[in-house]
Scaffold this motif. Structure first.
Motif, PDB file in Angstrom:
ATOM      1  N   LEU A  23       4.491  -7.509 -11.310  1.00 29.56           N
ATOM      2  CA  LEU A  23       5.245  -7.574  -9.898  1.00 29.56           C
ATOM      3  C   LEU A  23       4.293  -7.754  -8.842  1.00 29.56           C
ATOM      4  O   LEU A  23       4.416  -8.746  -7.923  1.00 29.56           O
ATOM      5  N   ASN A  24       3.054  -7.201  -8.829  1.00 28.23           N
ATOM      6  CA  ASN A  24       2.277  -7.271  -7.688  1.00 28.23           C
ATOM      7  C   ASN A  24       1.425  -8.728  -7.673  1.00 28.23           C
ATOM      8  O   ASN A  24       1.265  -9.070  -6.770  1.00 28.23           O
ATOM      9  N   ASP A  25       1.292  -9.192  -8.971  1.00 31.37           N
ATOM     10  CA  ASP A  25       0.831 -10.538  -9.132  1.00 31.37           C
ATOM     11  C   ASP A  25       1.864 -11.461  -8.700  1.00 31.37           C
ATOM     12  O   ASP A  25       1.175 -12.596  -8.086  1.00 31.37           O
ATOM     13  N   MET A  26       3.123 -11.264  -8.962  1.00 35.87           N
ATOM     14  CA  MET A  26       3.941 -12.330  -8.531  1.00 35.87           C
ATOM     15  C   MET A  26       3.932 -12.452  -6.771  1.00 35.87           C
ATOM     16  O   MET A  26       4.228 -13.366  -6.370  1.00 35.87           O
ATOM     17  N   LEU A  27       3.889 -11.297  -6.393  1.00 36.03           N
ATOM     18  CA  LEU A  27       4.159 -11.013  -4.760  1.00 36.03           C
ATOM     19  C   LEU A  27       2.589 -11.801  -4.296  1.00 36.03           C
ATOM     20  O   LEU A  27       2.682 -12.692  -3.214  1.00 36.03           O
ATOM     21  N   ASP A  28       1.417 -11.484  -4.948  1.00 37.66           N
ATOM     22  CA  ASP A  28       0.182 -11.957  -4.427  1.00 37.66           C
ATOM     23  C   ASP A  28       0.289 -13.624  -4.502  1.00 37.66           C
ATOM     24  O   ASP A  28      -0.101 -14.453  -3.777  1.00 37.66           O
ATOM     25  N   ARG A  29       0.810 -13.924  -5.856  1.00 39.61           N
ATOM     26  CA  ARG A  29       1.204 -15.568  -5.858  1.00 39.61           C
ATOM     27  C   ARG A  29       2.198 -16.191  -5.070  1.00 39.61           C
ATOM     28  O   ARG A  29       2.343 -17.482  -5.072  1.00 39.61           O
ATOM     29  N   GLY A  30       3.142 -15.508  -4.670  1.00 44.80           N
ATOM     30  CA  GLY A  30       4.077 -16.040  -3.665  1.00 44.80           C
ATOM     31  C   GLY A  30       5.250 -16.345  -4.506  1.00 44.80           C
ATOM     32  O   GLY A  30       6.165 -17.061  -3.965  1.00 44.80           O
TER      33      GLY A  30
END
Length: 194
Positions: A23-30
Motif C-alpha cells: 500500500l505504501n509503495d502504491m502511494l509513493d508511486r502515485g
C-alpha cells in the motif's frame, strides 16, 4: 474508485508480500491517492465531483458547485461544495481538490436531490431549485424583494434569466421544508414574477 483502507489491505493480502508495505509503495508511486486518513482513490484521474459523496456521508453536491453545474452562476468554483446532515461543517483538502460540507436541516435534506452519472459513476446532486434554496438558506434573513434581488443578482451573481426560469412549485415545496424567511421570500418572489 474510492476504497477504505481495510478494503485495500484485504485486496493486497491476496498477493505476495506485506499488504501495508505494498500500500505504501502504491502511494509513493502515485498509483493511489490518500484523500483523508483511511480513505483512498485508486484512480488519480477521477474528477473530484465524483468522490465528494464518499468523503462525507450522507452528503450531496449543492451550493456553488451545483449552482455552476446548473448554469445559475458563472465561473468555476474553487471547491466541490456539498450539503450534509448529522455532520459538522468541514473543509477537506485533498490532492484531488478542496471539498466543503455544510450542515443542513434534517427536514429539508432529502428533497430535490437526485442521482447523476458521469462515465458510469454515480453521484448525488441537488437539482437547480434545491441548490438555490440551499444557498439562500445560508444568507441573512429577508422579506424584502429588493433586498433578495440585491443578494441574488448583486452579491451571489445569479443569472437572472436562469433563476427566473426555475420551477415555482418545486421551490414552494422546498420552502415549506426549510422554514426559512429568505427561502420563503424567494418562493413568493418567483410566484410574483410569473
Amino acid at each position: 474508485m474510492i476504497c477504505r483502507e481495510e478494503e485495500l489491505i484485504a485486496r493486497l493480502s491476496e498477493g505476495s508480500g506485506r499488504p501495508t508495505d505494498r500500500l505504501n509503495d502504491m502511494l509513493d508511486r502515485g498509483e493511489i491517492i490518500e484523500l483523508m486518513h483511511g480513505v483512498y482513490e485508486t484512480d488519480p484521474t477521477t474528477p473530484p465531483f465524483l468522490i465528494a459523496n464518499h468523503i462525507c456521508e450522507p452528503s450531496y453536491i449543492s451550493f456553488d458547485y451545483a449552482l455552476h453545474w446548473h448554469g445559475i452562476i458563472g465561473g468555476t468554483p474553487r471547491a466541490i461544495t456539498s450539503a450534509t446532515h448529522g455532520n459538522r461543517t468541514e473543509f477537506v483538502d485533498t490532492p484531488l481538490g478542496l471539498f466543503t460540507f455544510t450542515e443542513m436541516p434534517e427536514e429539508s435534506f432529502d428533497c430535490g436531490v437526485g442521482r447523476h452519472e458521469h462515465d458510469g459513476i454515480g453521484f448525488m446532486m441537488a437539482n437547480a431549485e434545491k441548490a438555490v434554496c440551499d444557498k439562500l438558506y445560508l444568507m441573512r434573513p429577508t422579506t424584502s424583494f429588493s433586498e433578495l434581488e440585491r443578494i441574488m443578482f448583486g452579491e451571489l451573481l445569479f443569472d437572472d434569466e436562469r433563476t427566473m426560469s426555475l420551477d415555482c412549485d418545486r421551490v414552494r415545496e422546498y420552502a415549506d421544508r426549510f422554514r426559512s424567511t429568505t427561502v420563503d421570500t424567494f418562493s413568493d418572489y418567483l410566484d410574483s414574477n410569473r
